[in-house]
Design a protein around this motif. Structure first.
Motif, short mmCIF file in Angstrom:
data_model
loop_
_atom_site.label_atom_id
_atom_site.label_comp_id
_atom_site.label_asym_id
_atom_site.label_seq_id
_atom_site.Cartn_x
_atom_site.Cartn_y
_atom_site.Cartn_z
N ASP A 137 41.32 32.50 45.78
CA ASP A 137 40.42 33.53 45.24
C ASP A 137 41.20 34.60 44.51
OD1 ASP A 137 38.28 32.29 46.17
OD2 ASP A 137 37.97 33.56 47.94
N GLU A 138 42.29 34.93 45.12
CA GLU A 138 43.10 35.97 44.56
C GLU A 138 43.62 35.57 43.18
OE1 GLU A 138 46.45 38.85 46.53
OE2 GLU A 138 45.52 37.27 47.71
N GLU A 139 43.93 34.30 43.08
CA GLU A 139 44.47 33.83 41.82
C GLU A 139 43.47 33.95 40.68
OE1 GLU A 139 47.51 30.66 43.81
OE2 GLU A 139 45.98 29.90 42.44
N ILE A 140 42.22 33.69 41.02
CA ILE A 140 41.19 33.82 39.98
C ILE A 140 41.18 35.24 39.43
CG2 ILE A 140 38.72 33.85 39.54
CD1 ILE A 140 38.48 31.47 41.42
N TRP A 141 41.27 36.16 40.34
CA TRP A 141 41.25 37.55 39.92
C TRP A 141 42.50 37.92 39.12
CZ3 TRP A 141 37.17 40.56 39.82
CH2 TRP A 141 36.09 40.20 40.63
N GLN A 142 43.62 37.42 39.62
CA GLN A 142 44.87 37.88 39.03
C GLN A 142 45.27 37.11 37.78
OE1 GLN A 142 47.66 37.72 42.20
NE2 GLN A 142 46.89 39.60 43.15
N GLU A 143 45.05 35.82 37.79
CA GLU A 143 45.63 35.02 36.73
C GLU A 143 44.63 34.23 35.90
OE1 GLU A 143 49.21 34.48 39.82
OE2 GLU A 143 48.39 32.66 38.90
N SER A 179 38.25 35.53 30.18
CA SER A 179 36.81 35.33 30.05
C SER A 179 36.14 35.12 31.41
CB SER A 179 36.51 34.14 29.15
OG SER A 179 37.05 32.97 29.72
N VAL A 180 36.81 34.38 32.30
CA VAL A 180 36.24 34.16 33.61
C VAL A 180 36.15 35.48 34.35
CG1 VAL A 180 36.57 33.08 35.86
CG2 VAL A 180 37.07 31.80 33.76
N GLN A 181 37.22 36.22 34.25
CA GLN A 181 37.23 37.53 34.90
C GLN A 181 36.09 38.41 34.40
OE1 GLN A 181 40.48 40.35 35.07
NE2 GLN A 181 41.86 38.69 35.68
N ASP A 182 35.95 38.43 33.10
CA ASP A 182 34.92 39.28 32.51
C ASP A 182 33.52 38.84 32.95
OD1 ASP A 182 36.80 40.73 31.33
OD2 ASP A 182 36.46 40.01 29.28
N ALA A 183 33.33 37.51 32.95
CA ALA A 183 32.00 37.01 33.31
C ALA A 183 31.68 37.36 34.76
CB ALA A 183 31.94 35.50 33.11
N GLU A 184 32.67 37.13 35.62
CA GLU A 184 32.45 37.46 37.03
C GLU A 184 32.15 38.93 37.19
OE1 GLU A 184 32.43 35.68 39.98
OE2 GLU A 184 32.26 33.97 38.61
N TRP A 185 32.92 39.69 36.49
CA TRP A 185 32.78 41.15 36.57
C TRP A 185 31.39 41.59 36.12
CZ3 TRP A 185 35.25 44.70 39.07
CH2 TRP A 185 35.09 46.04 38.70
#
Lengths: 194, 173
Positions: free
Chosen positions: A3-9, A13-19
């Motif tokens: 999970d942490e990796e998704i956030w960090q690395e 675009s994935v980060q933005d979408a999740e956000w």
């Protein structure tokens, strides 16, 4: 951790979408609850305002005129000297019937904030979405309007062209008041109220 | 970089609060619009009827004094009717002070005084002064009141929103 990796690395675009999903989810939930709470917090004050500033003064004016006209009519009809009053009787009858056809919706001033706010809604998608869960016209008022439009329909079926005449306005009420007081004056009755 | 769960919770809270704030502001606009719409109707409905009695009484008062019968039974009914009407609030009492004003009782007294006046004058009473469409029971506040157990409630015309789809009915006492 994964999970942490998704956030960090993860890719931006994935980060933005999740956000965005996260933020709009919580924002919308807050908005929904806020709108209900806000509405309830303002309802009573709005009621009191409409009651005292619009409903009561307009209702009282129209009611007094109707009461005067009715009393005049009954006094003219029971009067011993009825013969000289025929003109007045017809005039008072005409006034009474015109007063009788006036509705609150004819003479109530528009609620300017409601008009302005409805206009704001037109251009704003978020407000429109909010509308879907929201309240348009109160049920009680809606019911009354429905009855009135039914009356209009019936009047048109029966009366033809004459019934399609425009609805009366506050000017008409003031005009009827003048005519009524003129009749009173002719009969030597002087009336005033505040 | 640390993954701080607490911070995430705070973020949720922040978004929620932001939305709540906007929603609240929007809701207030709708609440006051809807409240005004209901209040106008209610105020009009009540005072159209009361005004009718007032105008009726005022006109008969001048007629009787013109006829020189200002102290018979009818004239007394008129004075009492006008006195009752003067007591009737023109603002929603819940907005001012929680006095012991018994609105339904006052309304009943006014109506029966009006009927007594009509009887003394020998004219037919006009019930439900204006509103041609409504049946008497539908829109008769005194009847609504008689049905409702009115004990304890402080505001005379309280608004009880949302909880009840027939919010309008709640407003009529």
């Amino acid at each position: 951790m994964e999970d942490e990796e998704i956030w960090q690395e993860g890719p931006q675009s994935v980060q933005d979408a999740e956000w965005a999903k996260l933020s709009s989810g919580f924002t919308n939930a807050g908005y929904r609850e806020g709108i209900t709470a806000g509405k309830e917090s303002a309802l009573q004050a709005g009621f009191d305002e409409g009651f005292a500033q619009v409903g009561v003064p307009i209702g009282r004016q129209l009611g007094i005129l109707r009461g005067i006209a009715t009393a005049l009519l009954s006094s003219l009809q029971t009067s011993v000297t009825a013969s000289q009053n025929t003109v007045s009787v017809d005039e008072v009858r005409a006034i009474t019937s015109q007063l009788g056809s006036i509705r609150f919706s004819d003479i109530a001033p528009p609620d300017l904030e409601a008009v302005r706010h409805a206009r704001e809604h037109l251009g704003d998608r978020r407000l429109e979405e909010a509308d879907e869960m929201e309240m348009p016209v109160p049920e009680e008022v809606q019911g009354k309007r429905a009855i009135e439009s039914l009356e209009d329909m019936l009047a048109q079926m029966g009366g033809g062209a004459a019934a399609t005449a425009k609805r009366p306005s506050m000017d008409d009420v003031n005009e009827l008041q003048k005519r009524l007081l003129a009749v009173c004056g002719q009969m030597g009755l002087s009336l005033q109220w505040n | 970089m640390d993954f701080d769960l607490e911070e995430l919770v705070n973020v949720e809270q922040t978004f929620y609060e932001e939305g709540y704030k906007d929603g609240f502001a929007h809701g207030r606009i709708h609440g006051s619009i809807e409240g005004r719409a209901l209040g106008r109707e209610k105020g009009f409905e009540m005072w159209e009827e009361l005004g009718f009695y007032e105008g009726f009484a005022m006109l008969w008062q001048v007629i009787l004094s013109q006829r020189g019968t200002a102290d018979d039974r009818a004239a007394q009914h008129i004075r009492q009717l006008l006195a009752l009407l003067a007591q009737f609030p023109r603002v929603n009492p819940s907005a001012t002070d929680p006095t012991e004003l018994d609105i339904p009782k006052l309304f009943r007294q006014i109506r029966s005084r009006y009927k007594a006046l009509c009887a003394a004058l020998g004219v037919q009473p006009t019930l439900r002064a204006g509103a041609p469409s409504a049946t008497a029971e539908d829109s008769d506040p005194a009847i609504d009141l008689a049905d409702a157990p009115s004990g304890g409630s402080k505001s005379v015309w309280p608004v009880q929103p949302a909880a009840n789809a027939r919010a309008g009915a709640q407003l009529s006492f």
